[in-house]
Design an enzyme around this catalytic site. Structure first.
Site, mmCIF file in Angstrom:
data_model
loop_
_atom_site.group_PDB
_atom_site.id
_atom_site.type_symbol
_atom_site.label_atom_id
_atom_site.label_comp_id
_atom_site.label_asym_id
_atom_site.label_seq_id
_atom_site.Cartn_x
_atom_site.Cartn_y
_atom_site.Cartn_z
ATOM 1 N N GLU A 30 1.139 -1.456 0.114
ATOM 2 C CA GLU A 30 0.336 -0.213 0.015
ATOM 3 C C GLU A 30 0.906 1.564 -0.109
ATOM 4 O OE1 GLU A 30 -2.717 1.329 2.798
ATOM 5 O OE2 GLU A 30 -0.561 1.522 4.210
ATOM 6 N N ASN A 31 2.238 1.093 0.261
ATOM 7 C CA ASN A 31 2.951 2.461 0.595
ATOM 8 C C ASN A 31 4.747 2.277 -0.725
ATOM 9 O OD1 ASN A 31 2.678 2.177 3.661
ATOM 10 N ND2 ASN A 31 1.261 3.986 2.685
ATOM 11 N N HIS A 59 -4.065 3.211 3.061
ATOM 12 C CA HIS A 59 -3.852 4.123 1.412
ATOM 13 C C HIS A 59 -4.362 3.474 0.711
ATOM 14 C CE1 HIS A 59 -1.933 7.418 3.641
ATOM 15 N NE2 HIS A 59 -1.160 6.055 4.580
ATOM 16 N N HIS A 145 -4.528 -4.624 8.760
ATOM 17 C CA HIS A 145 -3.845 -3.690 8.943
ATOM 18 C C HIS A 145 -4.028 -2.708 9.621
ATOM 19 C CE1 HIS A 145 -1.638 -1.563 6.194
ATOM 20 N NE2 HIS A 145 -2.309 0.332 6.418
ATOM 21 N N HIS A 170 1.362 -1.763 8.950
ATOM 22 C CA HIS A 170 0.652 -1.386 8.634
ATOM 23 C C HIS A 170 1.530 0.266 9.658
ATOM 24 C CE1 HIS A 170 -1.561 3.190 8.308
ATOM 25 N NE2 HIS A 170 -1.936 2.815 10.315
ATOM 26 N N HIS A 172 4.927 -0.114 10.062
ATOM 27 C CA HIS A 172 6.065 -0.065 9.116
ATOM 28 C C HIS A 172 7.324 -0.284 9.703
ATOM 29 C CE1 HIS A 172 4.980 2.599 5.741
ATOM 30 N NE2 HIS A 172 3.569 2.014 6.074
HETATM 31 FE FE LIG Z 1 -1.612 2.038 6.631
#
Ligand SMILES: [Fe+2]
Length: 262
Positions: A30-31, A59, A145, A170, A172
């Protein structure tokens, strides 16, 4: 996380797939595009590197391209409890290269998230009832997440015995609590990012530090571009029951201490 994470997946996933004999790989993407969201092209890069499924997150649609890309690519999963009008699906049954059926689902947590998403516990409960482990599915993988470890641990226990793996994403930052729960579900509160850990959760540290220290934004966030650590969770399941036999934290390359299956 950004270009550094994409590079790490492209460079390392093919060899890890072989070395560890991986039957099925899920990448949270997602990132991966500029640190916010994911384009269809970058998702395809993960599939080419050896991912079977790519999950999204809060995201999911930050890159508008994903609104169409997810309709065209069934191997991309967005959270079950995203907006009801969102395109794509939050869970699907896949066939691994070895012929086994793998059910993958993703949900968003509610604590400290930017929007009040619907209840993830009832959402995952309903999804997993549609593909019971050991019956319709040879393995069930849940990507939860969410921001806080308490909600993630509660989810692990809620799904214990019904999923092969419950893996948090989520934040990180990887947690150190990889374990097989009493009902034989493999669990890790957070898998961490595939990204540069000389950063603030994957972003070049200058601007996030400035905002914390002065409270005054001055520039945009941009992903840090140093060598990424590929972070995640390895799990082995019982062929007969689909339950977890063992789990191992994975950290390869970059700045974090290496870890993974021998
Ligand atoms: Fe996230």
């Amino acid at each position: 996380m950004g270009r550094a994470g994409r590079k790490a997946i492209a460079a390392r996933l093919p060899e890890l797939r072989k070395a560890w004999g991986l039957d099925f790989v899920v990448v949270n993407g997602e990132n991966a595009t500029g640190g916010m969201g994911l384009t269809g092209a970058h998702a395809q890069g993960f599939f080419e590197a050896g991912a079977d499924v790519v999950t999204l997150g809060d995201h999911a649609f930050d890159q508008r391209d994903m609104l169409k890309a997810i309709e065209a690519e069934p191997r991309i999963i967005r959270p079950l409890n995203f907006a009801k009008t969102a395109p794509g699906v939050g869970a699907r049954l896949f066939t691994a290269a070895n012929g086994k059926k793998v059910f993958v689902a993703q949900a968003l947590g509610q604590v400290f998230m930017k929007r009040p998403f619907d209840d993830p516990f009832s959402a995952l409960d309903a999804a997993l009832k549609a593909a019971p482990l050991g019956q319709m599915a040879d393995a069930v993988i849940v990507d939860f997440h969410a921001e806080v470890t308490s909600e993630k641990m509660a989810m692990g226990h809620w799904l214990d015995g019904r999923a092969s793996l419950v893996v948090g994403t989520h934040t990180h930052v990887p947690t150190a609590d990889a374990q097989v729960l009493p009902g034989d579900t493999g669990f890790l509160s957070d898998a961490g990012m595939c990204g540069d850990y000389n950063s603030v959760i994957g972003m070049d540290k200058t601007e996030p530090m400035r905002r914390f220290i002065t409270g005054m934004p001055k520039a945009r966030f941009t992903p840090a571009l140093g060598e990424a650590t590929l972070s995640g969770l390895f799990g082995e399941t019982d062929d007969r029951t689909g339950k977890a036999l063992e789990v191992q934290m994975v950290r390869v390359g970059g700045r974090l201490q290496p870890q993974g299956p021998a």
